[in-house]
Design a protein around this motif. Structure first.
Motif, PDB file in Angstrom:
ATOM      1  N   ILE A  80       0.845  -1.205   0.000  1.00 24.22           N
ATOM      2  CA  ILE A  80       0.000   0.000   0.000  1.00 24.22           C
ATOM      3  C   ILE A  80       0.880   1.256   0.000  1.00 24.22           C
ATOM      4  O   ILE A  80       1.845   1.356   0.750  1.00 24.22           O
ATOM      5  N   GLU A  81       0.517   2.206  -0.843  1.00 23.46           N
ATOM      6  CA  GLU A  81       1.274   3.468  -0.920  1.00 23.46           C
ATOM      7  C   GLU A  81       0.625   4.500  -0.014  1.00 23.46           C
ATOM      8  O   GLU A  81      -0.421   5.071  -0.330  1.00 23.46           O
ATOM      9  N   TRP A  82       1.272   4.754   1.104  1.00 24.48           N
ATOM     10  CA  TRP A  82       0.760   5.705   2.088  1.00 24.48           C
ATOM     11  C   TRP A  82       1.170   7.130   1.731  1.00 24.48           C
ATOM     12  O   TRP A  82       2.234   7.344   1.173  1.00 24.48           O
ATOM     13  N   ARG A  83       0.332   8.080   2.103  1.00 26.71           N
ATOM     14  CA  ARG A  83       0.667   9.491   1.883  1.00 26.71           C
ATOM     15  C   ARG A  83       1.687   9.960   2.931  1.00 26.71           C
ATOM     16  O   ARG A  83       2.615  10.689   2.628  1.00 26.71           O
ATOM     17  N   LYS A 106      -7.342   5.833   7.292  1.00 21.08           N
ATOM     18  CA  LYS A 106      -8.172   5.807   6.099  1.00 21.08           C
ATOM     19  C   LYS A 106      -8.390   7.205   5.492  1.00 21.08           C
ATOM     20  O   LYS A 106      -8.351   7.368   4.277  1.00 21.08           O
ATOM     21  N   MET A 144      -4.555   8.585   5.125  1.00 21.98           N
ATOM     22  CA  MET A 144      -3.641   7.620   4.495  1.00 21.98           C
ATOM     23  C   MET A 144      -2.244   7.700   5.116  1.00 21.98           C
ATOM     24  O   MET A 144      -1.231   7.818   4.426  1.00 21.98           O
ATOM     25  N   ARG A 148     -10.769   7.413  -1.795  1.00 22.46           N
ATOM     26  CA  ARG A 148      -9.309   7.368  -1.991  1.00 22.46           C
ATOM     27  C   ARG A 148      -8.701   6.205  -1.221  1.00 22.46           C
ATOM     28  O   ARG A 148      -7.827   5.483  -1.740  1.00 22.46           O
ATOM     29  N   ALA A 149      -9.141   6.024   0.010  1.00 24.75           N
ATOM     30  CA  ALA A 149      -8.596   4.943   0.836  1.00 24.75           C
ATOM     31  C   ALA A 149      -8.881   3.577   0.217  1.00 24.75           C
ATOM     32  O   ALA A 149      -7.985   2.733   0.092  1.00 24.75           O
ATOM     33  N   THR A 189      -6.829   3.070  -2.916  1.00 25.10           N
ATOM     34  CA  THR A 189      -5.404   2.877  -2.609  1.00 25.10           C
ATOM     35  C   THR A 189      -5.152   1.491  -2.047  1.00 25.10           C
ATOM     36  O   THR A 189      -4.167   0.821  -2.411  1.00 25.10           O
ATOM     37  N   TYR A 190      -6.018   1.034  -1.176  1.00 21.05           N
ATOM     38  CA  TYR A 190      -5.899  -0.316  -0.644  1.00 21.05           C
ATOM     39  C   TYR A 190      -6.025  -1.352  -1.759  1.00 21.05           C
ATOM     40  O   TYR A 190      -5.220  -2.277  -1.858  1.00 21.05           O
ATOM     41  N   ALA A 205      -5.462  -1.086  -4.902  1.00 19.92           N
ATOM     42  CA  ALA A 205      -4.312  -1.064  -5.799  1.00 19.92           C
ATOM     43  C   ALA A 205      -3.053  -1.641  -5.128  1.00 19.92           C
ATOM     44  O   ALA A 205      -2.190  -2.203  -5.791  1.00 19.92           O
ATOM     45  N   GLY A 206      -2.972  -1.492  -3.801  1.00 23.10           N
ATOM     46  CA  GLY A 206      -1.734  -1.864  -3.105  1.00 23.10           C
ATOM     47  C   GLY A 206      -1.680  -3.264  -2.533  1.00 23.10           C
ATOM     48  O   GLY A 206      -0.597  -3.790  -2.258  1.00 23.10           O
TER      49      GLY A 206
END
Length: 431
Positions: A285-288, A334, A337, A420-421, A424-425, A427-428
């Motif tokens: 997962i790509e975190w901000r 969430k 991120m 967005r959360a 992102t999850y 995709a990651g």
């Protein structure tokens, strides 16, 4: 001149004289027992000088020392690196036996292994006991001997085993107090160990609301929680007495005590969870991890009243209501991120009841990365949580003094953050 032959009972996470199994066993020794506590520099060096938990430990030790003085004994309190303290004690005394209760955190296991190896070189016999849990390590396992990683079957097995032996044995230490070493060690002040009083204090525990715990536990404005958690963390209460009592009082409250043991067994069996995801599929997962966003979360200025009230309560008191902990954790992970490890570390710094296994377990639960965790697509809506659990805003107004003056705009819009959360999850997560 020959050194005095003694046994030592080493206090750690069991700061009480009553129903303390390691102490009970120590007092059966044929040698008089020196009670010992070590303020460990390896832990203290990273703490602020007014850390409220150190103050609580000091207060708890002072109470033990007062009890011991009434029978002509006292508590030996040392400060330093644990290994160095033990080397010094072994030069001063002929330590025949050492008794202690087990600790299951990675550092504690490493420390205890090193001390036991040192004691073995001096032909000192060591004895360790289960005291802070009802069932430890490998006592609750699946049929194949492996650790449960889902709570409900763990709980069912736990209850089955407990019922077969209920009530669990409690230990009458007081009848053996005559075997304490007669001495008058000087008890250090908080300042002498390098700390100072904190304005934050641990509250006494209160069990009078437990009978209808399930009906009131989610409403922070009621302030009808037990405040037990710091006392369990530092062992100023006996978990055996508590569980034997709770078993007849409230199933939901008892299940919270079982969650505590579940997370302890997870930490013992999977020590990587301290810093890494239990579910490695979530490693992609790509975190901000935006530092300014994190600062606003820490200071309780996100613009979401339920989140901000919780963070301000934590910063001012060292406590946070359990329902609110879920809301603020979900928001950090969430909505913003930001990795759960950031929030876990902040809670570790601030919580009076910080317990590694529960803190890591609950943060990973909120992130969806842990065992038996909330699904990643569950994103708490802070506004709905507020309406459900603090409809009149009593809790919020207690901690946000400026709330009625026109509260700030939310730092992030809920629907956007939720989408967005989840994206992102999705995709990651590693397939």
């Amino acid at each position: 001149m020959s050194k005095q032959e003694i046994s030592v009972f080493w206090f750690r996470r069991d700061l009480r004289l009553e129903d303390n199994i390691g102490l009970f066993q120590a007092l059966q020794s044929k040698y008089s027992v020196v009670p010992l506590f070590i303020f460990d520099d390896s832990i203290l060096d990273s703490l602020p000088k007014n850390d409220a938990r150190v103050g609580f430990i000091h207060d708890s030790l002072s109470k033990i020392n007062t009890q011991l003085q009434e029978i002509g004994s006292s508590l030996l309190v040392k400060k330093g690196k644990t290994f160095d303290v033990w080397q010094s004690l072994l030069q001063e005394y002929d330590v025949k036996e050492v008794f202690f209760n087990k600790d299951y955190e990675p550092y504690a296991i490493q420390r205890d292994t090193a001390i036991c190896e040192l004691l073995e070189t001096k032909k000192t016999i060591t004895y360790s006991f289960k005291d802070q849990v009802i069932f430890e390590e490998k006592e609750i396992t699946k049929a194949d001997g492996l650790q449960y990683t889902v709570y409900t079957p763990f709980k069912n097995k736990w209850l089955e085993k407990y019922k077969s032996m209920a009530p669990v044995q409690e230990y009458d230490t007081e009848s053996h107090f005559s075997n304490f070493h007669k001495n008058s060690f000087a008890f250090p002040t908080l300042e002498q160990i390098g700390f100072e009083e904190s304005p934050i204090k641990v509250k006494p525990h209160n069990l009078k609301f437990i009978s209808n715990y399930q009906d009131i536990r989610d409403f922070p404005a009621l302030d009808k929680t037990s405040y037990l958690s710091p006392h369990l963390r530092f062992g100023t209460v006996s978990v055996r007495k508590l569980v034997n009592w709770a078993f007849h009082k409230n199933d939901v409250f008892l299940s919270e005590l079982i969650w505590r043991e579940f997370f302890m067994q997870i930490l013992f069996s999977f020590p990587k969870v301290v810093t890494q995801n239990f579910k490695s599929a979530y490693d992609g997962i790509e975190w901000r991890n935006n530092e300014e966003d994190f600062k606003r979360w820490c200071s309780g200025t996100t613009g979401y009243p339920m989140v901000d009230a919780g963070m301000r309560q934590l910063n001012e008191t060292g406590y946070m209501h359990n329902r609110v902990r879920m809301v603020v954790a979900s928001f950090l992970i969430k909505h913003l991120m930001i990795q759960w490890q950031w929030g876990e570390a902040y809670f570790a710094e601030k919580l009076l009841d910080y317990d590694m296994s529960a803190n890591v377990g609950n943060w990973q639960w909120a992130a969806g990365t842990g065992c038996d965790a909330a699904p990643y697509f569950r994103v708490f809506n802070p506004e709905i949580q507020q309406k459900k659990f603090d409809e009149k805003g009593i809790y919020i107004r207690k901690w946000i003094k400026e709330f009625d003056l026109g509260y700030g705009k939310p730092m992030v819009e809920h629907a956007m953050a939720r989408d967005r959360a989840i994206a992102t999850y999705k995709a990651g997560i590693l397939k």
